[in-house]
Design a protein around this motif. Structure first.
Motif, PDB file in Angstrom:
ATOM      1  N   GLN A   1      -8.517  24.402  -0.742  1.00 50.12           N
ATOM      2  CA  GLN A   1      -9.180  25.549   0.041  1.00 50.12           C
ATOM      3  C   GLN A   1      -9.392  26.523  -0.327  1.00 50.12           C
TER       4      GLN A   1
ATOM      5  N   GLY B   1     -11.268  20.254  14.616  1.00 50.75           N
ATOM      6  CA  GLY B   1     -12.340  21.004  13.747  1.00 50.75           C
ATOM      7  C   GLY B   1     -13.502  19.829  13.783  1.00 50.75           C
TER       8      GLY B   1
ATOM      9  N   GLY C   1      -6.658  18.322  11.716  1.00 45.75           N
ATOM     10  CA  GLY C   1      -8.021  18.650  11.709  1.00 45.75           C
ATOM     11  C   GLY C   1      -9.013  17.980  12.533  1.00 45.75           C
TER      12      GLY C   1
ATOM     13  N   ARG D   1      -2.030  14.891   8.995  1.00 46.16           N
ATOM     14  CA  ARG D   1      -3.218  15.895   8.426  1.00 46.16           C
ATOM     15  C   ARG D   1      -4.572  15.494   9.078  1.00 46.16           C
TER      16      ARG D   1
END
Length: 222
Positions: A202, A82, A79, A75
């Protein structure tokens, strides 16, 4: 007289009910979610049973932590880019590198040193506390820097104050949810919640953002 009071009561509560109805209706219009969000959960749900069998019944805690550590690493890796890009909007390259490596590496180092599932569960709570506190500080200091790093597009600038407040609510609401599930669910069942958490988070976040935008466009700040 009584009828007038009822109308007054209905008028007072009309806007909160409208907000809730708008928020729920927006789940129907959400765009597809990236398939990459499912990868950490798949790693966890496949890895934990496999490690439980390989390590044996006497090492379920180790199997839990190892599977969670692998899934969390995936995970974080997905990410990481970003996160770095958002940090670059606020910090120098050297400070961005230091903070990014700290945020990515520290949780993994902590989990690697323990074999208690509760540390894995509380790590998610720590994440919500840290992110929620960052947005809360922005609210208290009347700034929108963190929200601007998440939504840098020019058309979002007018929504940033309300998005900052929304992110405080979002993170502390999920903190409460996580802590509640820790108390009421078996640790192995909590793994299923964590596996689908990115998808749930999300969806909720997108609906909340669209709610803020719609309310702002109607001239009704949150």
């Amino acid at each position: 007289m009584r009828t007038a009071k009822l109308w007054e009561f209905a008028a007072m509560h009309r806007q909160p009910f409208d907000v809730i109805r708008l928020f729920l209706s927006l789940f129907q219009d959400l765009p597809p979610i990236s398939r990459s969000m499912y990868i950490p959960g798949a790693v966890l749900l496949l890895g934990y049973p496999a490690l439980s069998v390989l390590l044996g019944a006497d090492h379920e805690g180790q199997a839990f932590v190892t599977a969670f550590l692998l899934a969390l690493a995936v995970r974080i890796a997905l990410g990481f880019e970003g996160m770095v890009l958002r940090m670059r909007t606020r910090y120098s390259p050297a400070r961005t590198a230091l903070l990014a490596l700290s945020f990515a590496g520290l949780p993994l180092l902590v989990l690697a040193a323990v074999d208690a599932p509760i540390w894995c569960q509380r790590m998610q709570s720590v994440f919500y506390v840290v992110i929620g506190a960052i947005f809360l500080m922005d609210v208290l200091k009347n700034r929108n820097d963190t929200a601007a790093s998440f939504w840098p597009d020019a058309e979002m600038r007018g929504h940033l104050p309300n998005l900052t407040r929304m992110m405080v609510v979002y993170n502390f609401a999920f903190l409460l949810l996580n802590e509640t599930l820790i108390q009421v669910m078996d640790a192995s069942h909590w793994l299923l919640f964590w596996a689908v958490l990115p998808v749930i988070g999300q969806m909720v976040l997108r609906a909340m953002v669209l709610t803020v935008i719609n309310l702002d466009d109607d001239g009704q700040p949150v």
